[in-house]
Design a protein around this motif. Structure first.
Motif, mmCIF file in Angstrom:
data_model
loop_
_atom_site.group_PDB
_atom_site.id
_atom_site.type_symbol
_atom_site.label_atom_id
_atom_site.label_comp_id
_atom_site.label_asym_id
_atom_site.label_seq_id
_atom_site.Cartn_x
_atom_site.Cartn_y
_atom_site.Cartn_z
ATOM 1 N N CYS A 6 -5.294 8.505 -9.618
ATOM 2 C CA CYS A 6 -5.925 7.190 -8.818
ATOM 3 C C CYS A 6 -5.687 6.955 -7.829
ATOM 4 O O CYS A 6 -4.806 7.791 -7.162
ATOM 5 C CB CYS A 6 -4.809 5.865 -9.038
ATOM 6 S SG CYS A 6 -5.240 5.511 -11.253
ATOM 7 N N ASP A 7 -6.703 6.477 -6.418
ATOM 8 C CA ASP A 7 -6.122 6.429 -5.391
ATOM 9 C C ASP A 7 -5.643 5.037 -4.876
ATOM 10 O O ASP A 7 -6.422 3.897 -5.031
ATOM 11 C CB ASP A 7 -7.273 6.702 -4.112
ATOM 12 C CG ASP A 7 -6.967 7.856 -2.874
ATOM 13 O OD1 ASP A 7 -5.395 7.362 -2.297
ATOM 14 O OD2 ASP A 7 -7.565 8.511 -2.636
ATOM 15 N N THR A 8 -5.365 4.406 -3.344
ATOM 16 C CA THR A 8 -5.068 3.230 -2.912
ATOM 17 C C THR A 8 -5.978 3.393 -1.350
ATOM 18 O O THR A 8 -5.892 4.494 -1.153
ATOM 19 C CB THR A 8 -3.407 3.090 -2.415
ATOM 20 O OG1 THR A 8 -3.267 4.278 -1.429
ATOM 21 C CG2 THR A 8 -2.999 3.227 -3.857
ATOM 22 N N GLY A 64 0.914 -0.935 -0.068
ATOM 23 C CA GLY A 64 0.257 0.329 0.228
ATOM 24 C C GLY A 64 0.896 1.370 -0.130
ATOM 25 O O GLY A 64 0.673 2.701 -0.997
ATOM 26 N N GLY A 65 1.552 1.336 0.692
ATOM 27 C CA GLY A 65 2.907 2.575 0.843
ATOM 28 C C GLY A 65 3.570 2.785 -0.456
ATOM 29 O O GLY A 65 4.116 3.952 -0.893
ATOM 30 N N GLU A 66 3.963 1.784 -1.074
ATOM 31 C CA GLU A 66 4.899 1.693 -2.460
ATOM 32 C C GLU A 66 3.929 2.536 -3.440
ATOM 33 O O GLU A 66 3.765 3.163 -4.634
ATOM 34 C CB GLU A 66 5.021 0.663 -2.310
ATOM 35 C CG GLU A 66 6.115 -0.124 -2.203
ATOM 36 C CD GLU A 66 7.235 0.948 -2.725
ATOM 37 O OE1 GLU A 66 7.617 1.505 -3.898
ATOM 38 O OE2 GLU A 66 8.353 1.229 -0.963
ATOM 39 N N LEU A 67 2.444 0.952 -3.377
ATOM 40 C CA LEU A 67 1.172 2.076 -4.882
ATOM 41 C C LEU A 67 0.741 3.701 -4.310
ATOM 42 O O LEU A 67 1.084 4.093 -5.435
ATOM 43 C CB LEU A 67 0.653 1.283 -4.388
ATOM 44 C CG LEU A 67 0.409 -0.184 -4.903
ATOM 45 C CD1 LEU A 67 -1.214 -1.209 -4.379
ATOM 46 C CD2 LEU A 67 0.335 -0.137 -6.452
ATOM 47 N N ARG A 68 1.141 4.151 -3.362
ATOM 48 C CA ARG A 68 0.174 5.203 -2.790
ATOM 49 C C ARG A 68 1.666 6.594 -2.509
ATOM 50 O O ARG A 68 1.215 7.512 -3.464
ATOM 51 C CB ARG A 68 0.026 5.652 -0.831
ATOM 52 C CG ARG A 68 0.199 6.875 -0.476
ATOM 53 C CD ARG A 68 -0.348 6.710 0.463
ATOM 54 N NE ARG A 68 -1.300 8.389 0.753
ATOM 55 C CZ ARG A 68 -0.258 8.911 2.016
ATOM 56 N NH1 ARG A 68 0.542 8.839 2.127
ATOM 57 N NH2 ARG A 68 -1.577 10.076 1.738
#
Length: 84
Positions: free
Chosen positions: A63-65, A51-55
């Motif tokens: 886009c959002d996580t 999640g941290g990497e995606l954010r």
């Protein structure tokens, strides 16, 4: 001769009424409700890291996580998608 197992199907309203009374994590698919087990510390760490990497990588993009406790409702079916 074996008797086929009857599958209880739930409407969206029944699902949300049950969720209001019970604290068990569950997921729905094709109007069936399945209880979900709790995760391990390792699983939780993996999810947080992903999640941290995606954010970070999605910052400034349209886009959002979200983390796994967010409930989604699909307008066409009224139920959450299966994410397995």
């Amino acid at each position: 001769m074996a008797i086929p197992k009857t599958i209880k199907r739930f409407t969206a309203q029944e699902y949300y009424a049950l969720k209001g009374r019970h604290h068990t994590r569950a997921i729905t698919t094709k109007s069936e409700i399945f209880a979900m087990a709790g995760g391990t510390a390792e699983h939780s760490k993996i999810c947080v890291n992903i999640g941290g990497e995606l954010r970070t990588r999605l910052k400034g993009k349209p886009c959002d996580t979200f983390e796994s406790n967010l409930r989604l409702k699909i307008k066409a079916t009224g139920f959450a998608p299966t994410l397995t």
